[in-house]
Design a protein around this motif. Sequence first.
Motif, PDB file in Angstrom:
ATOM      1  N   UNK A   1       0.808  -1.213   0.000  1.00 17.13           N
ATOM      2  CA  UNK A   1       0.000   0.000   0.000  1.00 17.13           C
ATOM      3  C   UNK A   1       0.851   1.276   0.000  1.00 17.13           C
ATOM      4  N   UNK A   2       2.142   1.156  -0.192  1.00 19.12           N
ATOM      5  CA  UNK A   2       2.999   2.347  -0.291  1.00 19.12           C
ATOM      6  C   UNK A   2       2.673   3.082  -1.589  1.00 19.12           C
ATOM      7  N   UNK A   3       2.269   4.340  -1.477  1.00 18.89           N
ATOM      8  CA  UNK A   3       1.935   5.122  -2.669  1.00 18.89           C
ATOM      9  C   UNK A   3       3.043   6.112  -3.020  1.00 18.89           C
ATOM     10  N   UNK A   4       3.941   6.362  -2.058  1.00 17.44           N
ATOM     11  CA  UNK A   4       5.066   7.243  -2.321  1.00 17.44           C
ATOM     12  C   UNK A   4       6.094   7.046  -1.218  1.00 17.44           C
ATOM     13  N   UNK A   5       7.359   7.269  -1.571  1.00 12.55           N
ATOM     14  CA  UNK A   5       8.406   7.103  -0.563  1.00 12.55           C
ATOM     15  C   UNK A   5       9.602   7.970  -0.929  1.00 12.55           C
ATOM     16  N   UNK A   6      10.417   8.240   0.071  1.00 14.11           N
ATOM     17  CA  UNK A   6      11.664   8.945  -0.170  1.00 14.11           C
ATOM     18  C   UNK A   6      12.689   8.511   0.866  1.00 14.11           C
ATOM     19  N   UNK A   7      13.926   8.709   0.521  1.00 15.92           N
ATOM     20  CA  UNK A   7      15.029   8.454   1.450  1.00 15.92           C
ATOM     21  C   UNK A   7      15.893   9.711   1.494  1.00 15.92           C
ATOM     22  N   UNK A   8      15.861  10.369   2.629  1.00 20.84           N
ATOM     23  CA  UNK A   8      16.667  11.582   2.784  1.00 20.84           C
ATOM     24  C   UNK A   8      18.100  11.190   3.136  1.00 20.84           C
ATOM     25  N   UNK A   9      19.081  11.743   2.478  1.00 20.42           N
ATOM     26  CA  UNK A   9      20.483  11.394   2.786  1.00 20.42           C
ATOM     27  C   UNK A   9      20.981  12.121   4.039  1.00 20.42           C
ATOM     28  N   UNK A  10      20.185  12.033   5.086  1.00 19.88           N
ATOM     29  CA  UNK A  10      20.546  12.665   6.349  1.00 19.88           C
ATOM     30  C   UNK A  10      19.965  11.824   7.492  1.00 19.88           C
ATOM     31  N   UNK A  11      20.795  11.592   8.507  1.00 13.51           N
ATOM     32  CA  UNK A  11      20.369  10.838   9.689  1.00 13.51           C
ATOM     33  C   UNK A  11      20.965  11.474  10.931  1.00 13.51           C
ATOM     34  N   UNK A  12      20.822  10.821  12.054  1.00 12.54           N
ATOM     35  CA  UNK A  12      21.251  11.430  13.317  1.00 12.54           C
ATOM     36  C   UNK A  12      22.765  11.617  13.372  1.00 12.54           C
ATOM     37  N   UNK A  13      23.508  10.684  12.802  1.00 12.96           N
ATOM     38  CA  UNK A  13      24.968  10.796  12.847  1.00 12.96           C
ATOM     39  C   UNK A  13      25.445  11.903  11.919  1.00 12.96           C
ATOM     40  N   UNK A  14      24.978  11.879  10.673  1.00  9.42           N
ATOM     41  CA  UNK A  14      25.438  12.871   9.698  1.00  9.42           C
ATOM     42  C   UNK A  14      24.992  14.278  10.084  1.00  9.42           C
ATOM     43  N   UNK A  15      23.761  14.425  10.607  1.00  7.61           N
ATOM     44  CA  UNK A  15      23.279  15.747  10.988  1.00  7.61           C
ATOM     45  C   UNK A  15      24.024  16.275  12.217  1.00  7.61           C
ATOM     46  N   UNK A  16      24.258  15.407  13.186  1.00  6.39           N
ATOM     47  CA  UNK A  16      24.990  15.831  14.389  1.00  6.39           C
ATOM     48  C   UNK A  16      26.427  16.202  14.071  1.00  6.39           C
ATOM     49  N   UNK A  17      27.043  15.520  13.125  1.00  2.00           N
ATOM     50  CA  UNK A  17      28.421  15.843  12.770  1.00  2.00           C
ATOM     51  C   UNK A  17      28.513  17.204  12.070  1.00  2.00           C
ATOM     52  N   UNK A  18      27.486  17.565  11.338  1.00  2.00           N
ATOM     53  CA  UNK A  18      27.517  18.851  10.636  1.00  2.00           C
ATOM     54  C   UNK A  18      27.169  20.028  11.544  1.00  2.00           C
ATOM     55  N   UNK A  19      26.243  19.810  12.483  1.00  2.00           N
ATOM     56  CA  UNK A  19      25.788  20.926  13.317  1.00  2.00           C
ATOM     57  C   UNK A  19      26.290  20.844  14.761  1.00  2.00           C
ATOM     58  N   UNK A  20      26.835  19.703  15.137  1.00  3.74           N
ATOM     59  CA  UNK A  20      27.251  19.516  16.529  1.00  3.74           C
ATOM     60  C   UNK A  20      26.159  18.815  17.317  1.00  3.74           C
ATOM     61  N   UNK A  21      26.584  17.892  18.160  1.00  7.36           N
ATOM     62  CA  UNK A  21      25.607  17.120  18.915  1.00  7.36           C
ATOM     63  C   UNK A  21      25.689  17.311  20.411  1.00  7.36           C
ATOM     64  N   UNK A  22      26.834  17.734  20.894  1.00  4.44           N
ATOM     65  CA  UNK A  22      26.983  17.885  22.350  1.00  4.44           C
ATOM     66  C   UNK A  22      26.357  19.183  22.847  1.00  4.44           C
ATOM     67  N   UNK A  23      26.753  20.307  22.253  1.00  2.00           N
ATOM     68  CA  UNK A  23      26.194  21.598  22.629  1.00  2.00           C
ATOM     69  C   UNK A  23      25.245  22.057  21.525  1.00  2.00           C
ATOM     70  N   UNK A  24      23.951  21.999  21.817  1.00  3.25           N
ATOM     71  CA  UNK A  24      22.927  22.331  20.827  1.00  3.25           C
ATOM     72  C   UNK A  24      22.050  23.435  21.399  1.00  3.25           C
ATOM     73  N   UNK A  25      22.243  24.640  20.931  1.00  5.84           N
ATOM     74  CA  UNK A  25      21.387  25.752  21.334  1.00  5.84           C
ATOM     75  C   UNK A  25      20.062  25.666  20.573  1.00  5.84           C
ATOM     76  N   UNK A  26      19.111  26.485  20.966  1.00  7.51           N
ATOM     77  CA  UNK A  26      17.837  26.507  20.256  1.00  7.51           C
ATOM     78  C   UNK A  26      18.029  26.982  18.814  1.00  7.51           C
ATOM     79  N   UNK A  27      18.966  27.875  18.613  1.00 10.72           N
ATOM     80  CA  UNK A  27      19.242  28.352  17.259  1.00 10.72           C
ATOM     81  C   UNK A  27      19.822  27.238  16.400  1.00 10.72           C
ATOM     82  N   UNK A  28      20.733  26.468  16.973  1.00 15.53           N
ATOM     83  CA  UNK A  28      21.307  25.340  16.226  1.00 15.53           C
ATOM     84  C   UNK A  28      20.231  24.303  15.933  1.00 15.53           C
ATOM     85  N   UNK A  29      19.385  24.061  16.903  1.00 15.51           N
ATOM     86  CA  UNK A  29      18.308  23.085  16.694  1.00 15.51           C
ATOM     87  C   UNK A  29      17.388  23.540  15.563  1.00 15.51           C
TER      88      UNK A  29
END
Length: 447
Positions: A275-303
């Motif tokens: 019953x899948x009518x549409x799908x996508x795969x975003x080339x971004x996950x928790x590891x790749x996103x955290x490495x680009x923006x930082x994962x330890x210190x996350x301000x509201x602006x960074x979030x």
Amino acid sequence: MEDHDTGAGAPEVGVSRASPPSGGPSPSAGRPRQAGPLSGNGQAGDAQHQRGKARKRRKRRRGRKVFARDDSPLATAAAVGAPASVGPAAPAPVPLPSAPQPRPEQPMHRPPMQELPVFAALDLGTNNCRLLVAVPQRHGQFRVVDAFSRIVRLGEGLTANGHLSQAAMDRAVEALKICGDKLRNRKIRKARLIATEACRTADNGVEFLQRVEREAGLKLEIIDRQTEARLAVSGCGSLVERDTQGVVLFDIGGGSSEIALIDLTGQRSPRLANHIVSWTSLPVGVVSLAERFGGRTVTREIFAAMVDDVAVRLKSFDGRDRLSHVLTSPKFHLLGTSGTVTTLAGVHLDLERYDRRRVDGLWMDRDSVDRMVEKLVGWDFQQRCANPCIGTDRADLVLAGCAILEAIRAVWPSERLRVADRGLREGILSELMADDGVWRNSGRGRA
């Protein structure tokens, strides 16, 4: 002699519940009645000849009263466990089945049970290495007999460098060796061993899998993103209720995020993936996103910047409006299968330690999700580490996952989110078992 709770009243059980009290005449005295249990030759004893020669004594066996005489065959046989005869003489011997022996002494004559086939699924992702070994149960279900899960961070540094680091590959190989030992210790009928985004995108992904085959003895296949999305849907089929009209299922991974739009307004088939009518795969996950923006210190602006980054990617998804006809229906909902949503659920339940039984299948309303995201964004790194449902392994990744979740909720707003602690491995097992035909003759209720 059997306990009266396990078949009293049948002739082969022995003395029935209507046995006369000690010293009183039997209501059927003077007329033939059937004796039981019988002795080895099938003969009934002569109670009239016995009466008056010995006093009666009372025994207890397995919680019921049995009346016997000191010199009767029953009194003698009781010491050796042999059948005996009681009651007035019958006109002719009546052969009956032998009384069962006491349970500890009873020989086992059960036919051998058919050995259930064993299936296995392994998922090597950007962040985790997971294995499930299971046997089929009733249609669409299985029982896990062995499992393994370890955070290996195979994709660590991949975003910046384009290849798998030596340390990350070493961690993954050690985990895969354990998986290999588990698989070789069982007779596996069918198995599927997959690798996902990290091995798909790394320039040394194929060389790494060759090393895995040499050192761990496992041959993994790199699946494409469409297959990954389909397997995630297959793994969550039992969490979509019969009256559901539409679902947006998302799997927030370490290196990619799969999203599937599922339309159930028509006739429902046994496989949810149909019953899948549409799908996508975003080339971004928790590891790749955290490495680009930082994962330890996350301000509201960074979030907020992380949310915007994912939102831009979702805007290019052409099939995003394929469920617009059910978005306002109360029978539409989101279904999340990933460490991000299970972590949110654990924090929501205020668990002292993560409990899959309480998390898998949990419903969260819109306000509850809002509160949990707000709470996590307000925590610093140490507070996230201190939470038992996050811990040090996920403390630097969970906010990146929340950012992806918020971008998804903005595109497909829903009053309800269902949490799934399951995913690719369960989807693999479901498809392996269905294709093998283990549920073919299991009756109704296939959907």
